[in-house]
Scaffold this motif. Structure first.
Motif, PDB file in Angstrom:
ATOM      1  N   ASP A  41      14.953  60.570 -17.764  1.00  0.00           N
ATOM      2  CA  ASP A  41      15.017  59.235 -18.350  1.00  0.00           C
ATOM      3  C   ASP A  41      13.806  58.934 -19.216  1.00  0.00           C
ATOM      4  O   ASP A  41      13.917  58.267 -20.234  1.00  0.00           O
ATOM      5  CB  ASP A  41      15.102  58.185 -17.233  1.00  0.00           C
ATOM      6  N   GLY A 100      15.817  57.474 -29.941  1.00  0.00           N
ATOM      7  CA  GLY A 100      15.707  58.425 -31.036  1.00  0.00           C
ATOM      8  C   GLY A 100      15.426  59.852 -30.592  1.00  0.00           C
ATOM      9  O   GLY A 100      15.656  60.785 -31.338  1.00  0.00           O
ATOM     10  N   LEU A 134      18.573  63.913 -26.155  1.00  0.00           N
ATOM     11  CA  LEU A 134      18.915  63.685 -24.761  1.00  0.00           C
ATOM     12  C   LEU A 134      18.481  64.873 -23.916  1.00  0.00           C
ATOM     13  O   LEU A 134      18.757  66.016 -24.251  1.00  0.00           O
ATOM     14  CB  LEU A 134      20.422  63.501 -24.619  1.00  0.00           C
ATOM     15  N   ALA A 135      17.804  64.584 -22.813  1.00  0.00           N
ATOM     16  CA  ALA A 135      17.401  65.651 -21.901  1.00  0.00           C
ATOM     17  C   ALA A 135      18.519  65.907 -20.906  1.00  0.00           C
ATOM     18  O   ALA A 135      19.337  65.033 -20.644  1.00  0.00           O
ATOM     19  CB  ALA A 135      16.137  65.222 -21.177  1.00  0.00           C
ATOM     20  N   ALA A 136      18.545  67.098 -20.368  1.00  0.00           N
ATOM     21  CA  ALA A 136      19.518  67.412 -19.320  1.00  0.00           C
ATOM     22  C   ALA A 136      19.195  66.562 -18.099  1.00  0.00           C
ATOM     23  O   ALA A 136      18.096  66.057 -17.950  1.00  0.00           O
ATOM     24  CB  ALA A 136      19.429  68.887 -18.969  1.00  0.00           C
ATOM     25  N   ASN A 146      14.237  60.194 -22.530  1.00  0.00           N
ATOM     26  CA  ASN A 146      15.327  59.636 -23.306  1.00  0.00           C
ATOM     27  C   ASN A 146      14.914  58.376 -24.058  1.00  0.00           C
ATOM     28  O   ASN A 146      15.688  57.456 -24.191  1.00  0.00           O
ATOM     29  CB  ASN A 146      16.514  59.320 -22.398  1.00  0.00           C
ATOM     30  N   GLY A 147      13.682  58.348 -24.530  1.00  0.00           N
ATOM     31  CA  GLY A 147      13.251  57.214 -25.336  1.00  0.00           C
ATOM     32  C   GLY A 147      14.067  57.177 -26.608  1.00  0.00           C
ATOM     33  O   GLY A 147      14.630  58.175 -27.027  1.00  0.00           O
TER      34      GLY A 147
END
Lengths: 110, 199
Positions: B43, B49, B52-54, B46-47
């Motif tokens: 999370d 822009g 997306l991280a797993a 996931n800032g």
């Protein structure tokens, strides 16, 4: 699209598949996961007050709406379909089991 | 390279964790610090822009923690309901103790990985369907449903962990919760182990 290829589901069998979701979900109350009431036609990440991941909220804002096709894909591989989702669950890999599950959910979440 | 490192708090915990197996799990969980340090909170990445991280190990652990916290509260409701008689009530309290040990370990591991453990709600905030719990059988069935769901949840978590020590620890918890489920089914007069596989 896999839409036409989805097998017919059996809601009675699906109710037992839904047992796998019951550590985190209920139809009518938020738990570790959001409620499933009125799931079909609902925008992803849109239950008011539920603390969704950034990834799920963003998917909803980008237009993801839950229906047979999108649920089939998500339930098959949640973290593959929405990387970063907080639903740390590998998924239901059997297409028939998914169809049964969705048949049940469609009935139970109306 | 991962050496088995036993942090002081794990040794201290031995005195009040009754099962040696759980202590071994704690050690396995906290072994391999380099690999653990490599996973982090998706999370935070996931800032706006950013890519997306797993789903990270921390998030998987935290989701499991949330379910454990609810199970602890559910057993509290069951134990205080007055609907369970003596030997079965003691069983419920013992199982609740296991869930507390699981939650404790998950929370510590989340912290160790740099995350913030999910917080338990009050019993009232879980909105348990207490109107449907009228007999001891209802309470046992409710507990059995939660335990069965927990087994499925850990089964679904195991393949996702980047760190195999965490997958092993989740397997250890899964085994414990499967035993709870079997004993609860037995208490309900159902076949304790209905299948060759859990799903």
């Amino acid at each position: 699209m896999a839409a036409m290829g989805l097998p017919a589901g059996d809601a009675a069998r699906g109710e037992h598949i839904y047992d796998r979701c019951l550590a985190c979900h209920a139809i009518d109350r938020d738990r570790t996961g959001p409620r499933h009431a009125k799931l079909f036609g609902r925008r992803a990440g849109s239950v008011p007050g539920f603390p969704y991941s950034a990834a799920m909220k963003r998917a909803g804002e980008a237009g993801l709406v839950w229906n047979d096709q999108t649920l089939d894909k998500f339930v098959e591989n949640p973290t593959g379909f929405i990387p970063g989702t907080r639903m740390g669950y590998a998924g239901v890999k059997d297409p028939q089991e998914r169809a049964d599950l969705l048949a049940y959910l469609k009935q139970a979440t109306q | 390279m991962s050496k088995i490192i036993v942090p002081a708090f794990v040794l201290a915990r031995r005195s009040f964790i009754s099962q040696a197996m759980l202590s071994a799990t704690a050690i396995a969980l906290l072994a391999g610090n380099e690999a653990l340090a490599a996973s982090n909170d998706g999370d935070k990445q996931n800032g706006a822009g950013e890519q997306l991280a797993a789903t990270s190990d921390v998030e998987i652990l935290n989701t499991a923690l949330g379910a454990e916290q609810e199970a602890i509260a559910a057993y509290q409701v069951g134990a205080e309901s007055g609907l369970l008689k003596k030997p079965v009530r003691d069983l419920a309290v013992t199982f609740q103790g296991h869930h507390k040990a699981h939650a404790d370990l998950l929370a510590k591991t989340v912290k160790k990985l740099g995350g913030t453990p999910s917080e338990a709600k009050t019993v009232a905030q879980y909105h348990f369907p207490t109107d449907k719990l009228k007999t001891g059988t209802d309470v046992l069935r409710f507990a059995a449903t939660l335990e069965k769901g927990a087994v499925s949840a850990y089964l679904g978590a195991i393949p996702l962990f980047a760190n195999r020590d965490l997958a092993k620890a989740a397997g250890s918890i899964l085994g414990d919760e499967a035993m709870h489920w079997a004993v609860l089914r037995q208490a309900l007069g159902e076949a304790p182990v209905p299948d060759a596989f859990v799903s």
